[in-house]
Motif scaffolding. Structure first.
Motif, PDB file in Angstrom:
ATOM      1  N   ILE A 119       0.857  -1.181   0.000  1.00 57.82           N
ATOM      2  CA  ILE A 119       0.000   0.000   0.000  1.00 57.82           C
ATOM      3  C   ILE A 119       0.893   1.231   0.000  1.00 57.82           C
ATOM      4  CG2 ILE A 119      -0.206   0.043   2.530  1.00 57.82           C
ATOM      5  CD1 ILE A 119      -3.146   1.012   2.070  1.00 57.82           C
ATOM      6  N   SER A 120       0.507   2.257  -0.718  1.00 58.63           N
ATOM      7  CA  SER A 120       1.327   3.463  -0.816  1.00 58.63           C
ATOM      8  C   SER A 120       1.095   4.360   0.398  1.00 58.63           C
ATOM      9  CB  SER A 120       0.973   4.239  -2.089  1.00 58.63           C
ATOM     10  OG  SER A 120      -0.310   4.830  -1.969  1.00 58.63           O
ATOM     11  N   PRO A 121       2.046   5.237   0.707  1.00 58.51           N
ATOM     12  CA  PRO A 121       1.853   6.183   1.819  1.00 58.51           C
ATOM     13  C   PRO A 121       0.602   7.039   1.652  1.00 58.51           C
ATOM     14  CG  PRO A 121       4.154   6.149   1.152  1.00 58.51           C
ATOM     15  CD  PRO A 121       3.408   5.332   0.142  1.00 58.51           C
ATOM     16  N   ASP A 122       0.291   7.450   0.435  1.00 57.41           N
ATOM     17  CA  ASP A 122      -0.906   8.262   0.206  1.00 57.41           C
ATOM     18  C   ASP A 122      -2.180   7.469   0.494  1.00 57.41           C
ATOM     19  OD1 ASP A 122       0.569  10.463  -0.489  1.00 57.41           O
ATOM     20  OD2 ASP A 122       0.354  10.190  -2.661  1.00 57.41           O
ATOM     21  N   GLU A 123      -2.199   6.212   0.078  1.00 61.90           N
ATOM     22  CA  GLU A 123      -3.368   5.373   0.349  1.00 61.90           C
ATOM     23  C   GLU A 123      -3.528   5.130   1.842  1.00 61.90           C
ATOM     24  OE1 GLU A 123      -3.714   2.551  -3.618  1.00 61.90           O
ATOM     25  OE2 GLU A 123      -2.085   2.162  -2.189  1.00 61.90           O
TER      26      GLU A 123
END
Length: 283
Positions: A119-123
């Motif tokens: 999972i990305s930091p933004d997500e």
């Protein structure tokens, strides 16, 4: 197993800017971590999310922010695995210290590591924001200038050369209750808190008349005991003192170690009291 420390924060200034059309409020505040923490222990499970807490008054059902965080993350990543969460509470509840939000953020980061989730930091930040407005702050280290509901963050280095004495008077303050009694005063100036803190870090007396918490008048009127804590912090040598969040915790900044320790000793006979050394950070 993954074990994490979920540190508390204080608000160095809290300005309520406006009430939004969605019923929430826009604020300006600075989040800064202090040396008191909950411990989160995560153990993988075949499926589902379970919680155990050493404090009986803390719910362990789906209303717990840790449970909400874990389930939201598992759903977002499509994972069929589960987790058991052991929560050891030290941060007082309803104290304006962000304990539940810090716990939830620790579950998000810890569970990502434990289950090797992609999972990305933004997500991850988007999930955090849905759980609580200040949860995104705890995903990263450092201090942050927060705007919007508290989710618009500008991280910056704030190395405070002061002892921080933090006092919890044992009074639970509901944030919705505090917002519900707030009356906006357009004559109150909205200061750039980050600029004030950095420019006058060596002379905090400049903060006394410039940095405020808009919840103080409301909370102090309802609970004089909290106001007296702030007064005693100043009388015992604090260069600056303020209530954190919607209360009821109050902190004082001290140049002098002896005064800080004497103040902490005085309050600790009656209230939970914590002290953070100058320049401390969780890293």
């Amino acid at each position: 197993m993954v074990e994490l420390r979920a540190y508390a924060k204080i608000n160095i200034g809290l300005q309520i800017v406006r009430k939004r059309d969605d019923g929430f409020h826009d604020i300006d505040t600075v989040f800064h971590r202090v040396d008191v923490y909950d411990t989160i222990k995560l153990t993988p499970a075949e499926s589902g999310v379970t919680i155990k807490c050493d404090t009986p008054t803390i719910p362990t059902d789906d209303t717990n922010l840790c449970a909400r965080a874990a389930k939201a993350l598992l759903d977002a990543t499509g994972s069929t695995k589960g987790v058991h969460i052991l929560l050891e509470k030290r941060i007082p509840v309803g104290a304006g210290l962000g304990g539940g939000s810090s716990d939830a953020a620790s579950v998000l980061t810890g569970l990502t590591e434990l289950l090797h989730l992609t999972i990305s930091p933004d997500e991850l930040a988007q999930i955090a924001e849905k759980i609580g407005s200040d949860v995104p702050y705890f995903l990263r280290d450092g201090s942050a200038y927060a705007k919007g509901k508290g989710e618009i963050l500008s991280y910056f280095e704030l190395d405070l050369p002061y002892w921080i004495v933090l006092v919890y008077p044992g009074i639970h303050i509901s944030t919705p209750w505090a917002y519900g009694r707030f009356e906006f005063n357009p004559q109150l100036p909205i200061h750039n808190l980050q600029k004030l803190l950095l420019e006058h870090k060596a002379l905090p007396v400049r903060w006394v008349n410039s940095i405020r918490n808009d919840f103080e008048p409301i909370v102090f009127e309802a609970h004089e005991e909290i106001m007296r804590v702030k007064e005693v912090l100043y009388r015992t040598g604090a260069d600056f003192a303020l209530m954190s969040g919607s209360g009821s915790s109050v902190f004082g900044l001290f140049r002098d170690e002896r005064y800080a320790n004497e103040c902490a000793d005085f309050f600790s006979k009656r209230y939970p009291t914590y002290i953070t050394q100058p320049g401390w950070n969780p890293a």
